[in-house]
Design a protein around this motif. Structure first.
Motif, PDB file in Angstrom:
ATOM      1  N   GLU A 100    -102.628 -18.663 -74.686  1.00 42.62           N
ATOM      2  CA  GLU A 100    -103.733 -18.182 -73.864  1.00 42.62           C
ATOM      3  C   GLU A 100    -103.430 -16.806 -73.266  1.00 42.62           C
ATOM      4  O   GLU A 100    -104.329 -15.981 -73.086  1.00 42.62           O
ATOM      5  CB  GLU A 100    -104.095 -19.192 -72.774  1.00 42.62           C
ATOM      6  CG  GLU A 100    -102.968 -19.589 -71.838  1.00 42.62           C
ATOM      7  CD  GLU A 100    -102.132 -20.769 -72.327  1.00 42.62           C
ATOM      8  OE1 GLU A 100    -101.445 -21.376 -71.481  1.00 42.62           O
ATOM      9  OE2 GLU A 100    -102.157 -21.067 -73.542  1.00 42.62           O
ATOM     10  N   ASP A 101    -102.155 -16.526 -72.981  1.00 40.67           N
ATOM     11  CA  ASP A 101    -101.783 -15.209 -72.479  1.00 40.67           C
ATOM     12  C   ASP A 101    -101.969 -14.147 -73.561  1.00 40.67           C
ATOM     13  O   ASP A 101    -102.448 -13.031 -73.298  1.00 40.67           O
ATOM     14  CB  ASP A 101    -100.324 -15.200 -72.014  1.00 40.67           C
ATOM     15  CG  ASP A 101    -100.097 -15.999 -70.732  1.00 40.67           C
ATOM     16  OD1 ASP A 101    -101.007 -16.761 -70.335  1.00 40.67           O
ATOM     17  OD2 ASP A 101     -99.007 -15.881 -70.146  1.00 40.67           O
TER      18      ASP A 101
ATOM     19  N   TRP B 213    -105.717 -13.538 -74.066  1.00 35.57           N
ATOM     20  CA  TRP B 213    -106.276 -12.760 -72.951  1.00 35.57           C
ATOM     21  C   TRP B 213    -105.891 -11.290 -73.072  1.00 35.57           C
ATOM     22  O   TRP B 213    -106.740 -10.404 -72.922  1.00 35.57           O
ATOM     23  CB  TRP B 213    -105.773 -13.339 -71.625  1.00 35.57           C
ATOM     24  CG  TRP B 213    -106.395 -12.693 -70.418  1.00 35.57           C
ATOM     25  CD1 TRP B 213    -107.556 -13.061 -69.789  1.00 35.57           C
ATOM     26  CD2 TRP B 213    -105.892 -11.562 -69.689  1.00 35.57           C
ATOM     27  NE1 TRP B 213    -107.810 -12.226 -68.731  1.00 35.57           N
ATOM     28  CE2 TRP B 213    -106.802 -11.295 -68.640  1.00 35.57           C
ATOM     29  CE3 TRP B 213    -104.772 -10.747 -69.829  1.00 35.57           C
ATOM     30  CZ2 TRP B 213    -106.611 -10.254 -67.737  1.00 35.57           C
ATOM     31  CZ3 TRP B 213    -104.581  -9.704 -68.925  1.00 35.57           C
ATOM     32  CH2 TRP B 213    -105.493  -9.472 -67.891  1.00 35.57           C
TER      33      TRP B 213
ATOM     34  N   ARG C 215    -108.621  -8.325 -73.804  1.00 33.93           N
ATOM     35  CA  ARG C 215    -108.792  -7.290 -72.780  1.00 33.93           C
ATOM     36  C   ARG C 215    -108.582  -5.897 -73.351  1.00 33.93           C
ATOM     37  O   ARG C 215    -109.167  -4.921 -72.867  1.00 33.93           O
ATOM     38  CB  ARG C 215    -107.811  -7.525 -71.630  1.00 33.93           C
ATOM     39  CG  ARG C 215    -108.122  -8.729 -70.766  1.00 33.93           C
ATOM     40  CD  ARG C 215    -109.257  -8.498 -69.808  1.00 33.93           C
ATOM     41  NE  ARG C 215    -108.907  -7.581 -68.733  1.00 33.93           N
ATOM     42  CZ  ARG C 215    -109.704  -7.269 -67.720  1.00 33.93           C
ATOM     43  NH1 ARG C 215    -110.930  -7.797 -67.675  1.00 33.93           N
ATOM     44  NH2 ARG C 215    -109.319  -6.433 -66.777  1.00 33.93           N
TER      45      ARG C 215
ATOM     46  N   LEU D  15    -111.262 -18.483 -75.509  1.00 31.11           N
ATOM     47  CA  LEU D  15    -110.260 -18.581 -74.455  1.00 31.11           C
ATOM     48  C   LEU D  15    -110.572 -19.710 -73.476  1.00 31.11           C
ATOM     49  O   LEU D  15    -109.670 -20.427 -73.034  1.00 31.11           O
ATOM     50  CB  LEU D  15    -110.154 -17.246 -73.709  1.00 31.11           C
ATOM     51  CG  LEU D  15    -109.132 -17.201 -72.569  1.00 31.11           C
ATOM     52  CD1 LEU D  15    -107.731 -17.517 -73.074  1.00 31.11           C
ATOM     53  CD2 LEU D  15    -109.156 -15.834 -71.890  1.00 31.11           C
TER      54      LEU D  15
ATOM     55  N   VAL E 156    -101.944 -17.024 -67.578  1.00 32.23           N
ATOM     56  CA  VAL E 156    -103.410 -16.976 -67.629  1.00 32.23           C
ATOM     57  C   VAL E 156    -104.021 -18.330 -67.315  1.00 32.23           C
ATOM     58  O   VAL E 156    -105.062 -18.414 -66.636  1.00 32.23           O
ATOM     59  CB  VAL E 156    -103.873 -16.452 -69.006  1.00 32.23           C
ATOM     60  CG1 VAL E 156    -105.379 -16.639 -69.183  1.00 32.23           C
ATOM     61  CG2 VAL E 156    -103.518 -14.979 -69.146  1.00 32.23           C
TER      62      VAL E 156
ATOM     63  N   LEU F 106    -106.772 -18.342 -64.356  1.00 31.86           N
ATOM     64  CA  LEU F 106    -108.177 -18.591 -64.646  1.00 31.86           C
ATOM     65  C   LEU F 106    -108.624 -20.011 -64.315  1.00 31.86           C
ATOM     66  O   LEU F 106    -109.792 -20.244 -64.040  1.00 31.86           O
ATOM     67  CB  LEU F 106    -108.475 -18.314 -66.116  1.00 31.86           C
ATOM     68  CG  LEU F 106    -108.287 -16.863 -66.584  1.00 31.86           C
ATOM     69  CD1 LEU F 106    -108.732 -16.710 -68.025  1.00 31.86           C
ATOM     70  CD2 LEU F 106    -109.029 -15.886 -65.685  1.00 31.86           C
TER      71      LEU F 106
END
Length: 300
Positions: free
Chosen positions: A253-254, A257, A261, A270, A292, A296
């Motif tokens: 997930e990092d 992200w 971005r 995500l 993340v 989040l």
């Protein structure tokens, strides 16, 4: 979005699970693969054919391989440390293999009970026996640092690859930060060197651990050097049982992200991935990482 998408290889089902002591039911492993595939992830390292005594968590490799073939869209590779384990994986139905050996002799002996030179000979024997249609990856462990010998020099990596790449020039090559001690300038230097030295290699990959909090920075350094395939594990699960002190993989997930971005396509949902990562972090015996998921989702 840029026209240069990154490919993420989800290694949670193998590298993420292998160090967890309480056995994860096979059905639960397959459920994770199914859910992860539904987010848009396509490439997976689903298991490894290794000694059941050394890695009891992966004793169900045969069943995982068989079940994963029924999951739509999943391209699942199987990690193997020897030619004999490659034959086992193929007998189980595997169609994609990832052979692993270490740059450092100490780690290779600790991991597979042989020298790197002996592993090179074994790799050559395996390639000679591969049936048609099998995709191949070569994982170079301790490409940046060894838990027993310390920092690995770029020339050591090049010398080993000089022997390996001519044996299977079309194989994907992954350089692995086994201990998580690599730093971004080192990662960039090594990838610049290997990409320049071996232009015949069509696909380079990076495998990082987040032991010192630099896993994502090292992924970015590899990207800047031209690498377009990234290994990651949902919830930052993982850690090599044969590399004392190494923590989990960089979190999928990092990675998603960061690239999104930057405007770089991952084709991964995500929000859905975060929910799966939350469940992964709650697996009994798991040691989760990443940032993340917490940022989040507010997951402790």
């Amino acid at each position: 979005m840029t026209a240069r998408p990154v490919t993420i290889v989800e290694v949670g089902p193998r590298d993420g699970f292998q160090g967890i002591v309480p056995f994860i039911p096979t059905e639960r492993k397959i459920q994770f693969i199914e859910r992860l595939a539904a987010t848009g992830l396509e490439r997976f390292e689903i298991t490894s054919c290794v000694s059941d005594k050394a890695v009891p968590q992966l004793a169900d490799a045969k069943d995982v391989i068989a079940a994963s073939q029924g999951v739509p869209g999943v391209h699942g590779q199987v990690l193997i440390p020897t030619a004999s384990r490659a034959r086992q994986a193929l007998a189980f139905g595997a169609r994609s293999l990832a052979y692993v050996l270490s740059v450092s002799e100490s780690h290779n002996r600790n991991n597979v009970r042989r020298t790197p030179e002996e592993s090179v000979s074994d790799y050559a024997a395996m390639i000679a026996d591969l049936p048609p249609g099998i995709s191949l990856r070569l994982n170079i462990a301790t490409a940046f640092d060894c838990p027993f010998e310390g920092r690995i020099g770029t020339e050591q990596v090049l010398t080993l690859l000089d022997q390996l790449i001519p044996l299977a020039p079309t194989a994907e090559i992954a350089l692995c930060d086994t201990t998580g001690k690599a730093v971004p300038d080192q990662v960039g230097e090594v990838f610049d060197a290997v990409i320049s030295r071996f232009p015949e290699v069509r696909s380079w990959a990076v495998h990082t651990h987040d032991t010192y909090g630099l896993g994502l920075a090292n992924v970015h350094a590899a990207w800047e050097a031209g690498v377009r395939v990234v290994d990651a594990a949902f919830a930052g699960l993982g850690g090599c049982p044969f590399a004392p002190g190494a923590s989990g993989n960089v979190a999928t997930e990092d990675v998603v992200w960061m690239f999104e971005r930057r405007g770089i396509q991952t084709n991964v949902d995500l929000s859905a991935l975060i929910e799966i990562a939350k469940d992964g972090a709650c697996i009994p015996g798991a040691s989760a990482g990443g940032r993340v998921r917490k940022a989040l989702a507010g997951c402790a």
